[in-house]
Design a protein around this motif. Structure first.
Motif, short mmCIF file in Angstrom:
data_model
loop_
_atom_site.label_atom_id
_atom_site.label_comp_id
_atom_site.label_asym_id
_atom_site.label_seq_id
_atom_site.Cartn_x
_atom_site.Cartn_y
_atom_site.Cartn_z
N LEU A 133 -15.59 25.96 116.22
CA LEU A 133 -16.40 27.15 115.61
C LEU A 133 -14.90 27.61 115.98
N ASN A 134 -14.46 27.69 116.93
CA ASN A 134 -13.14 28.68 116.62
C ASN A 134 -12.50 28.50 115.92
N THR A 135 -11.93 26.90 115.40
CA THR A 135 -10.81 26.47 114.10
C THR A 135 -11.43 26.75 112.59
N ARG A 136 -12.92 26.26 113.08
CA ARG A 136 -13.54 26.35 111.91
C ARG A 136 -13.73 27.97 110.96
N ARG A 137 -13.93 28.42 111.86
CA ARG A 137 -14.86 29.88 111.23
C ARG A 137 -13.91 31.07 110.68
N PRO A 138 -12.52 30.69 110.33
CA PRO A 138 -11.83 32.10 109.86
C PRO A 138 -11.73 30.55 108.25
N VAL A 139 -11.76 30.22 108.36
CA VAL A 139 -11.98 28.82 106.53
C VAL A 139 -12.88 28.93 105.86
N TYR A 140 -14.37 28.96 106.69
CA TYR A 140 -16.14 29.30 106.16
C TYR A 140 -15.86 30.98 105.88
N THR A 141 -15.53 31.78 107.11
CA THR A 141 -15.23 33.58 106.64
C THR A 141 -14.63 33.42 104.80
N ALA A 142 -13.35 32.87 105.09
CA ALA A 142 -12.53 32.96 103.62
C ALA A 142 -12.74 32.43 102.77
N VAL A 143 -13.33 31.23 102.74
CA VAL A 143 -14.44 30.42 101.39
C VAL A 143 -15.43 31.38 100.35
N ALA A 144 -15.83 31.97 101.71
CA ALA A 144 -17.74 32.74 101.37
C ALA A 144 -17.62 33.78 100.89
N ALA A 145 -18.55 34.22 99.91
CA ALA A 145 -18.43 35.25 99.67
C ALA A 145 -19.17 36.52 100.41
N THR A 146 -20.79 35.36 101.27
CA THR A 146 -21.25 36.34 102.01
C THR A 146 -21.14 35.54 102.85
N THR A 147 -21.88 36.03 104.69
CA THR A 147 -21.82 35.09 105.99
C THR A 147 -23.07 35.60 106.32
N ILE A 148 -24.00 34.77 106.47
CA ILE A 148 -25.26 34.59 107.18
C ILE A 148 -25.96 33.43 108.33
N GLN A 149 -26.30 34.75 109.04
CA GLN A 149 -26.59 34.65 110.34
C GLN A 149 -27.21 33.40 110.42
N THR A 150 -27.45 32.27 110.77
CA THR A 150 -28.87 31.59 111.08
C THR A 150 -29.73 31.29 112.91
N SER A 151 -28.63 32.05 113.64
CA SER A 151 -29.06 31.36 114.75
C SER A 151 -30.57 32.91 114.93
N GLU A 152 -31.45 31.97 115.86
CA GLU A 152 -32.80 32.27 116.26
C GLU A 152 -33.48 32.42 115.08
N ARG A 153 -33.19 32.21 113.82
CA ARG A 153 -33.74 32.33 112.03
C ARG A 153 -34.91 31.16 111.88
N THR A 154 -36.15 31.43 111.41
CA THR A 154 -36.50 30.69 110.89
C THR A 154 -35.62 30.67 109.30
N PRO A 155 -35.54 28.86 108.74
CA PRO A 155 -35.26 28.43 107.51
C PRO A 155 -35.64 29.84 106.25
N ASP A 156 -36.81 29.97 105.96
CA ASP A 156 -36.78 31.09 105.11
C ASP A 156 -36.53 32.37 105.47
N ASP A 157 -36.39 32.40 106.43
CA ASP A 157 -35.76 34.00 106.76
C ASP A 157 -34.22 33.87 105.74
#
Length: 170
Positions: A133-157
């Motif tokens: 998570l520590n090494t990939r998070r900056p890459v994910y953030t850089a390539v993405a237009a949006t970041t969406i938190q999935t923790s403690e959330r349903t797939p529909d949310d």
């Protein structure tokens, strides 16, 4: 630009395949899991391919396959957890709608089947996932237009937020 209407990135277990299938169904388009494409192309699951080819050759293979796939697939694409970190892949993703599905470490460790599915996490899944998570998070953030938190959330949310992030149809 031709290509997927939506590309999902994030660590293994963040919900890319689950949310990706739901998004494809809602948008009326096809869904592809990039790990399945890799397995079809090489006859081995991604985890085994990394071991067999070595990281550098594996990432070259990911980049080549993704370069071939992007112009041909107009649906939803879930990338492998490490795919965005392969050299050349961030450039391939430019101009596409990429969403980073983020998840916290504790939530990841609770997701069923993650460790058996990704044996490289052993013998210490917590340490491996924290590092990942520590090494990939900056890459994910850089390539993405949006970041969406999935923790403690349903797939529909999560799906609702993913769909809300989509650019309006021209």
């Amino acid at each position: 630009m031709t290509g997927p209407v939506l590309i999902l990135v994030g660590p293994p277990g963040s919900g890319k395949s689950t949310v990706g299938r739901l998004a494809a169904e809602r948008l009326g388009v096809g869904f592809r899991d990039f790990d399945d494409d890799l397995e079809r192309a090489h006859g081995l699951p991604a985890g085994e391919l990394v071991v067999q080819l070595g990281r550098e050759k594996f990432q070259e293979s990911e980049r080549e396959l993704l370069g071939d796939l992007l112009p041909k697939h107009d649906g939803v694409l879930a990338l492998g957890g490490g795919t965005p970190t392969a050299p050349g892949v961030p450039e391939l993703l430019k101009g596409h709608h990429v969403v980073f599905l983020d998840v916290n470490l504790d939530q990841l460790l609770r997701r069923e089947g993650l460790v058996p599915l990704h044996p490289w996490l052993l013998p210490n899944p917590r340490a491996h996932l924290r590092e990942l998570l520590n090494t990939r998070r900056p890459v994910y953030t850089a390539v993405a237009a949006t970041t969406i938190q999935t923790s403690e959330r349903t797939p529909d949310d999560v799906l609702a937020d993913v769909l809300a992030s989509m650019p309006a149809a021209g």
